[in-house]
Design an enzyme around this catalytic site. Structure first.
Site, PDB file in Angstrom:
ATOM      1  N   ARG A  50       0.832  -1.214   0.000  1.00 34.45           N
ATOM      2  CA  ARG A  50       0.000   0.000   0.000  1.00 34.45           C
ATOM      3  C   ARG A  50       0.863   1.260   0.000  1.00 34.45           C
ATOM      4  NH1 ARG A  50      -4.423   0.641   4.629  1.00 34.45           N
ATOM      5  NH2 ARG A  50      -2.579   1.169   5.852  1.00 34.45           N
ATOM      6  N   ARG A 103       9.604  18.474  -8.965  1.00 29.87           N
ATOM      7  CA  ARG A 103      10.824  18.157  -9.731  1.00 29.87           C
ATOM      8  C   ARG A 103      12.051  18.846  -9.129  1.00 29.87           C
ATOM      9  NH1 ARG A 103       8.664  20.167 -15.393  1.00 29.87           N
ATOM     10  NH2 ARG A 103       8.361  21.879 -13.944  1.00 29.87           N
ATOM     11  N   LYS A 150      -2.628   7.006   1.289  1.00 26.70           N
ATOM     12  CA  LYS A 150      -2.311   7.299   2.695  1.00 26.70           C
ATOM     13  C   LYS A 150      -1.218   8.372   2.680  1.00 26.70           C
ATOM     14  CE  LYS A 150      -2.036   4.774   7.051  1.00 26.70           C
ATOM     15  NZ  LYS A 150      -3.387   4.953   7.607  1.00 26.70           N
ATOM     16  N   GLU A 183     -15.767   6.950   7.014  1.00 22.94           N
ATOM     17  CA  GLU A 183     -14.888   6.311   7.994  1.00 22.94           C
ATOM     18  C   GLU A 183     -14.659   7.294   9.128  1.00 22.94           C
ATOM     19  OE1 GLU A 183     -10.857   5.660   6.574  1.00 22.94           O
ATOM     20  OE2 GLU A 183     -10.933   7.437   5.309  1.00 22.94           O
TER      21      GLU A 183
HETATM   22  C1  LIG Z   1      -4.468   4.241   8.144  1.00 21.82           C
HETATM   23  C2  LIG Z   1      -5.877   4.647   8.087  1.00 21.82           C
HETATM   24  C3  LIG Z   1      -6.937   3.764   8.382  1.00 21.82           C
HETATM   25  C4  LIG Z   1      -6.718   2.375   8.931  1.00 21.82           C
HETATM   26  O1  LIG Z   1      -6.024   1.562   8.055  1.00 21.82           O
HETATM   27  P1  LIG Z   1      -5.210   0.293   8.591  1.00 21.82           P
HETATM   28  O2  LIG Z   1      -4.567  -0.221   7.357  1.00 21.82           O
HETATM   29  O3  LIG Z   1      -6.175  -0.639   9.166  1.00 21.82           O
HETATM   30  O4  LIG Z   1      -4.227   0.803   9.592  1.00 21.82           O
HETATM   31  C5  LIG Z   1      -8.222   4.195   8.184  1.00 21.82           C
HETATM   32  N1  LIG Z   1      -8.487   5.443   7.765  1.00 21.82           N
HETATM   33  C6  LIG Z   1      -7.510   6.327   7.506  1.00 21.82           C
HETATM   34  C7  LIG Z   1      -7.884   7.682   7.066  1.00 21.82           C
HETATM   35  C8  LIG Z   1      -6.183   5.961   7.653  1.00 21.82           C
HETATM   36  O5  LIG Z   1      -5.220   6.853   7.407  1.00 21.82           O
END
Ligand SMILES: *Cc1c(COP(=O)(O)O)cnc(C)c1O
Length: 292
Positions: A50, A103, A150, A183
């Protein structure tokens, strides 16, 4: 404490980054949070995959191979002699000038790995469950900054966290731009209804959590069905149980949402079962390392 900084293990005092690093100036970079339990790194490959996917999406070409990254993570754990750890892997664009242009970051990116211990919430919260609140700040639009990345640009989540705390809650429920449940600020959400699990589809504005996927996987093993399903706040309010998942928080029950009690206001049997099973698999699954 030893910190991995661009290929070297250095002390905490030496682990400093330039003020011209675009990670600092713009949040231009990506990260992962990883845990190890009992000298086993949980879902290491998934986290590294990831990390590289996030980097690819923002056109950040990580100067290390995945194999080297895995070696660096294990090396950092060993150097800190940690059996149970929370690791933070950060890759930022590196040193550039004051302009946006990536860059101009001509040197290599900055790669930092920190291994430490954290308990995100007190133990009682895991036993009693937490209260969360829906906040006005919606999750980033996938068309703007896709929540699948992320990234170091975490202001969207931090603003939501501030709003939750202003309202006396520790965690925020974030909706997507359509008003569906997305979330929480750093955790995915599950609800339980009639013995089955429901979690929002990952394409609609939430990060595809590795803990989330691990929960779906372990639930199947104990014959609990999971569904990816669009959820409104109503579905959350009328759920029998609710819990959040994330590497740092692990699995935490939610017993109140926007003032509405979930179930009987106590962590439910399915949540407890999932939490116990999760604890069990983290102790036996993962990439092994040894410490002195
Ligand atoms: C990291 C994260 C999660 C949880 O992901 P895991 O892979 O289970 O640690 C959920 N939401 C956000 C916004 C994140 O940054």
């Amino acid at each position: 404490m030893k910190i991995f900084l661009n290929g070297k293990l250095v002390s905490k005092e030496q682990a400093t980054v330039s003020v011209f690093d675009h990670g600092y100036l713009y949040g231009d970079g990506v990260f992962e949070g990883i845990r190890s339990y009992n000298c086993l790194v949980f879902k290491l490959k998934e986290h590294v995959d990831r990390l590289y996917e996030s980097a690819h999406s923002i056109m950040l070409d990580i100067s290390m191979t995945k194999k080297e990254m895995i070696e660096a993570i294990v090396k950092t754990l060993k150097a800190n002699n940690l059996k149970d750890a929370y690791l933070r892997v950060v890759v930022s664009r590196g040193v550039g000038d004051l302009g946006l242009d990536p860059r101009k970051c001509k040197g290599q990116q900055t790669v930092v790995i920190i291994a430490d211990r954290i308990n995100l919430y007190p133990k009682e919260l895991y036993e009693q469950g937490m209260a969360i609140i829906t906040v006005p700040t919606v999750r980033n639009l996938p068309e703007a900054l896709n929540p699948q990345i992320k990234s170091l640009n975490y202001l969207n989540n931090i603003l939501a966290k501030i709003e939750a705390m202003n309202s006396g809650c520790q965690e925020a429920l974030m909706l997507d731009h359509l008003g569906y449940v997305a979330e929480c600020t750093g955790d995915n959400i599950f609800v339980v209804k009639k013995g089955q699990l429901y979690t929002p589809p990952q394409c609609l504005g939430s990060l595809r959590g590795i803990t989330r996927d691990a929960v779906i996987e372990l639930a199947a093993k104990i014959k609990i069905a999971s569904h990816e399903h669009v959820l409104t706040r109503h579905e959350v309010f009328i759920s029998d149980e609710c819990f959040l998942t994330g590497t740092a928080a692990e699995i935490i029950p939610v017993v109140k949402v926007d003032g509405r009690l979930i179930g009987n206001g106590k962590p439910g049997p399915i949540s407890k079962k999932i939490m116990a099973k999760f604890k069990q698999i983290t102790k036996v699954q993962g990439v092994k390392y040894t410490i002195k």
